[in-house]
Scaffold this motif. Sequence first.
Motif, PDB file in Angstrom:
ATOM      1  N   GLN A 177      77.663 -21.010  37.926  1.00 55.78           N
ATOM      2  CA  GLN A 177      78.070 -22.405  38.096  1.00 55.78           C
ATOM      3  C   GLN A 177      78.770 -22.958  36.867  1.00 55.78           C
ATOM      4  O   GLN A 177      78.830 -24.179  36.673  1.00 55.78           O
ATOM      5  N   ALA A 178      79.314 -22.048  36.066  1.00 56.21           N
ATOM      6  CA  ALA A 178      80.030 -22.507  34.874  1.00 56.21           C
ATOM      7  C   ALA A 178      81.171 -23.448  35.257  1.00 56.21           C
ATOM      8  O   ALA A 178      81.496 -24.370  34.504  1.00 56.21           O
ATOM      9  N   TYR A 179      81.770 -23.204  36.442  1.00 54.88           N
ATOM     10  CA  TYR A 179      82.899 -24.046  36.876  1.00 54.88           C
ATOM     11  C   TYR A 179      82.479 -25.504  37.087  1.00 54.88           C
ATOM     12  O   TYR A 179      83.305 -26.399  37.072  1.00 54.88           O
ATOM     13  N   CYS A 188      72.683 -21.750  30.853  1.00 57.67           N
ATOM     14  CA  CYS A 188      72.355 -20.698  31.828  1.00 57.67           C
ATOM     15  C   CYS A 188      72.399 -19.340  31.122  1.00 57.67           C
ATOM     16  O   CYS A 188      73.288 -19.077  30.326  1.00 57.67           O
ATOM     17  N   ARG A 189      71.433 -18.493  31.413  1.00 60.14           N
ATOM     18  CA  ARG A 189      71.425 -17.141  30.834  1.00 60.14           C
ATOM     19  C   ARG A 189      71.209 -16.108  31.944  1.00 60.14           C
ATOM     20  O   ARG A 189      70.660 -15.033  31.710  1.00 60.14           O
ATOM     21  N   ALA A 190      71.647 -16.450  33.166  1.00 61.29           N
ATOM     22  CA  ALA A 190      71.384 -15.573  34.306  1.00 61.29           C
ATOM     23  C   ALA A 190      71.960 -14.169  34.114  1.00 61.29           C
ATOM     24  O   ALA A 190      71.370 -13.185  34.566  1.00 61.29           O
ATOM     25  N   CYS A 191      73.118 -14.080  33.465  1.00 60.68           N
ATOM     26  CA  CYS A 191      73.730 -12.746  33.310  1.00 60.68           C
ATOM     27  C   CYS A 191      72.851 -11.803  32.494  1.00 60.68           C
ATOM     28  O   CYS A 191      72.940 -10.589  32.631  1.00 60.68           O
ATOM     29  N   TRP A 192      71.994 -12.372  31.647  1.00 55.17           N
ATOM     30  CA  TRP A 192      71.085 -11.549  30.829  1.00 55.17           C
ATOM     31  C   TRP A 192      69.766 -11.289  31.543  1.00 55.17           C
ATOM     32  O   TRP A 192      68.919 -10.570  31.027  1.00 55.17           O
ATOM     33  N   CYS A 200      77.327 -13.759  41.225  1.00 56.82           N
ATOM     34  CA  CYS A 200      78.535 -14.009  42.011  1.00 56.82           C
ATOM     35  C   CYS A 200      79.415 -14.983  41.244  1.00 56.82           C
ATOM     36  O   CYS A 200      78.998 -16.115  40.970  1.00 56.82           O
ATOM     37  N   TYR A 201      80.608 -14.538  40.900  1.00 54.78           N
ATOM     38  CA  TYR A 201      81.525 -15.389  40.131  1.00 54.78           C
ATOM     39  C   TYR A 201      82.630 -15.917  41.029  1.00 54.78           C
ATOM     40  O   TYR A 201      83.402 -15.122  41.583  1.00 54.78           O
ATOM     41  N   PRO A 202      82.742 -17.236  41.185  1.00 60.00           N
ATOM     42  CA  PRO A 202      83.939 -17.773  41.844  1.00 60.00           C
ATOM     43  C   PRO A 202      85.152 -17.408  40.990  1.00 60.00           C
ATOM     44  O   PRO A 202      85.067 -17.390  39.761  1.00 60.00           O
TER      45      PRO A 202
HETATM   46  S1  SF4 Z   1      75.913 -16.910  35.592  1.00 56.82           S
HETATM   47 FE1  SF4 Z   1      76.412 -15.890  33.635  1.00 56.82          FE
HETATM   48  S2  SF4 Z   1      78.529 -16.539  33.109  1.00 56.82           S
HETATM   49 FE2  SF4 Z   1      77.734 -17.933  34.741  1.00 56.82          FE
HETATM   50  S3  SF4 Z   1      76.887 -19.680  33.622  1.00 56.82           S
HETATM   51 FE3  SF4 Z   1      75.172 -18.245  33.958  1.00 56.82          FE
HETATM   52  S4  SF4 Z   1      75.119 -16.919  32.116  1.00 56.82           S
HETATM   53 FE4  SF4 Z   1      77.101 -18.003  32.111  1.00 56.82          FE
END
Ligand code: SF4
Length: 217
Positions: A177-179, A188-192, A200-202
């Motif tokens: 949800q960075a967008y 957010c640290r979900a990627c870790w 899922c990246y838009p």
């Molecule tokens: S999902 Fe990953 S890239 Fe997106 S906001 Fe979270 S940590 Fe950053």
Amino acid sequence: MSIRISVTSKLDGIRSWSLQAIETCPASLESAGVLVDACKGCYATTGNYNYPNVKAPRAENKIDWQRLDWCDDMVAQLDSDRYFRWLDSGDLYSLALAEKVLEIMQRTPWCNHWLPTRMHKFPKFRMVFDAMRSLPNVSIRFSSDSVNGEFIEGLHGSVIGADAATYSPIKGSKLCQAYENGGKCSGCRACWDKSIDLICYPAHGRKMLKVIRINAI
Ligand code: SF4
């Protein structure tokens, strides 16, 4: 030579070690000279990534990692880091490099490492990636080549889709949800997070949206 660390604005100041995109990305090709869809729109081949001051450290890192004391220096570099991102551009193009990165991960248990890669396509990397995955402080994510939200369950740890609506809720996944936060992780640290199977990246950037449009024709 010395270690060149980069910081991308998206990641809340979290540091990265990176290489030049495409030339260190053998898994970005689906056939001779043809990039996979996800790499056709690669953000790391446009914009700021073309500036000499961004390219030079990535080129130097490609030589620097081959030093005998590179692992010692990287471990010292990470002394105060609690999160680290490997390869905001480029990929683990060499098995010898992957083995060194594994050693650094093993010697820095205080630091959470996130490593996205496509090198899982080459079987010789399997053992080193399995060893990384077994570490509690490492989130290794195999990237899907799709830009339409297609992924293989149990294999891929991240995938790109046209927009947030591409993703109906997928079990064990997290929508980036960075967008919604000015393009930043904003805590957010979900990627870790190893407990999240798929990120899922838009799609972002005009180049990626163009690839998606061409695919849709
Ligand atoms: S999902 Fe990953 S890239 Fe997106 S906001 Fe979270 S940590 Fe950053």
